[in-house]
Every structure is written in C-alpha cells, then in structure tokens.
Enzyme design. Structure first.
Site, PDB file in Angstrom:
ATOM      1  N   TRP A   1       0.820  -1.208   0.000  1.00  0.00           N
ATOM      2  CA  TRP A   1       0.000   0.000   0.000  1.00  0.00           C
ATOM      3  C   TRP A   1       0.859   1.266   0.000  1.00  0.00           C
ATOM      4  CZ3 TRP A   1      -4.175  -1.909  -1.639  1.00  0.00           C
ATOM      5  CH2 TRP A   1      -4.647  -3.133  -1.163  1.00  0.00           C
ATOM      6  N   ARG A   2       2.035   1.142  -0.593  1.00  0.00           N
ATOM      7  CA  ARG A   2       2.940   2.281  -0.759  1.00  0.00           C
ATOM      8  C   ARG A   2       3.376   2.903   0.563  1.00  0.00           C
ATOM      9  NH1 ARG A   2       4.532   3.934  -5.217  1.00  0.00           N
ATOM     10  NH2 ARG A   2       5.114   5.965  -4.346  1.00  0.00           N
ATOM     11  N   LEU A   3       3.273   2.162   1.652  1.00  0.00           N
ATOM     12  CA  LEU A   3       3.784   2.644   2.937  1.00  0.00           C
ATOM     13  C   LEU A   3       5.242   2.218   3.087  1.00  0.00           C
ATOM     14  CD1 LEU A   3       0.680   1.931   5.203  1.00  0.00           C
ATOM     15  CD2 LEU A   3       1.459   4.138   4.337  1.00  0.00           C
ATOM     16  N   HIS A   4       6.049   2.565   2.075  1.00  0.00           N
ATOM     17  CA  HIS A   4       7.438   2.137   2.038  1.00  0.00           C
ATOM     18  C   HIS A   4       8.259   2.842   3.116  1.00  0.00           C
ATOM     19  CE1 HIS A   4       6.074   0.532  -1.708  1.00  0.00           C
ATOM     20  NE2 HIS A   4       6.082   1.687  -2.340  1.00  0.00           N
TER      21      HIS A   4
END
Length: 218
Positions: free
Chosen positions: A196-199
């Site tokens: 979820w692009r919570l890199h």
C-alpha cells in the site's frame, strides 16, 4: 503486439511485498554497516548478480550516463569496482569524480541509493584482482579497448582469437589501462518496499564527519 497491449500489461502489474520493515529502532546508525547487513542478505536471497549496481556518471556537458557494473570488494566504509581506464565511464570520472550508485534487490523489495566520490585503487590491488579473473576475461581486457567501435561481431571474435594466441602459454599481465575504483560515499538512502505504498525510506547524509539520519515519505 502493439503498444496498447503492452501498456495494458504494464497497468496490470501488481507487486506484493515481503513482510519486511526498516525501522529507526533497529536500523544501524552507520549506513555502511546497514549496507553490509542488507548486502549479505541479498547474497543469500537474490538468485542472480546481487552485486550488480547501476553506476551513473556525467559527461563533459553534464549529461548523465548510467550502466550496470559489479561490486567486487568492500573496504571499511568504501565500495570497489573495476573497469577499463580508457572506457567512457573512466573518461567521465577523470573530469567529475562524483557518482551515483543504485542497488536493487527485488526478492527483498529493497533498494540502496548511494552518492559518493571515486579514486583509483592502488596499482597492486588492480593487479591482484586482475590475476584472479578467469583467463577469458583477462584476454578480453587485452583484445580491445572497451566501448570502441568494431565493424561486426566477426571482427570482435577475431581480436579475441588473436589475443588468445598471443597469451596461449604466457602469463597474462594486467594492462596499464585497466584497474579499479574506490567509491567513498557521502550519502545513502535505504528503501524497503512495503504494501500500500507505505514504504520505508531512511536517508543518511554525512555532515561535518558525522552521519545524520532522517526518514523520507514514500
């Protein structure tokens, strides 16, 4: 296949990331130590060339150029690779010693971006590494100057044949125009891919001899 088909396939690519994280509570305060940790894990998990890295340089007009090279040695706080000193990258480095490097390890969803400066390795180190290379790689270093133009593959293979005959029984010396570079980083960025692009992105910069660490948004 047309571009529409290809673009639809690109849109349908979905990545699922492993359950890894990069947290300030356990990340190393020294970025080189963090790099060694991740690199060692990549050696165990990446099936093909975990030592491959993108090396970016700039030409005399400031135009960037990038290519894959192989990391061949680690020194304390430094990275070492080897090349032909008459190659395009070497000509770039002769006029601008700043480089950018990128490692990408897809199995672990990790990238390491590095900025630094280069210097040539001592001659003895270049000679020692050259002596450890396979014979065909040694012959290739004598057969041609990297990135020069040949008329066709037959000419290239003939050059290899000629060099092979020349050194059929003789020891193959390290050419004067071949050797290593030592990269001394002044910036590292560690990227851990997460769902979820919570890199996770941790940036280390060298300020007055000390490493400063901050978190970047994805």
């Amino acid at each position: 296949m047309n571009l529409l088909d290809i673009n639809n396939k690109i849109k349908n690519i979905k990545s699922t990331y492993p359950n890894y994280e990069l947290n300030e509570s356990f990340a190393k305060t020294d970025p080189f130590e963090q790099f060694v940790l991740w690199f060692d894990e990549a050696l165990q998990t990446e099936p093909f060339d975990p030592s491959a890295m993108v090396l970016a340089t700039t030409d005399e007009n400031g135009v960037p150029d990038a290519r894959m090279v192989l990391l061949k040695e680690l020194e304390p706080g430094k990275l070492v690779f080897f090349s032909n000193y008459n190659s395009k990258k070497a000509r770039h480095l002769a006029q601008n010693k700043s480089v950018a490097i990128n490692f990408y390890w897809p199995n672990n969803a990790r990238q390491v971006r590095i900025k630094g400066t280069v210097e040539k390795t001592p001659r003895k180190k270049s000679e020692d590494y050259f002596a450890s290379r396979p014979k065909q790689a040694q012959i290739g270093a004598h057969a041609w100057i990297q990135s020069t133009v040949v008329s066709n593959r037959d000419e290239m293979e003939q050059k290899i044949t000629d060099a092979s005959k020349q050194y059929e029984t003789a020891e193959i010396p390290c050419p004067d125009y071949w050797g290593g570079y030592i990269v001394t980083p002044f910036e590292y960025e560690f990227f851990q891919g997460r769902n979820w692009r919570l890199h996770d992105r941790l940036l280390y910069t060298l300020e007055k001899g000390n490493w400063k660490r901050v978190r970047l948004t994805p």
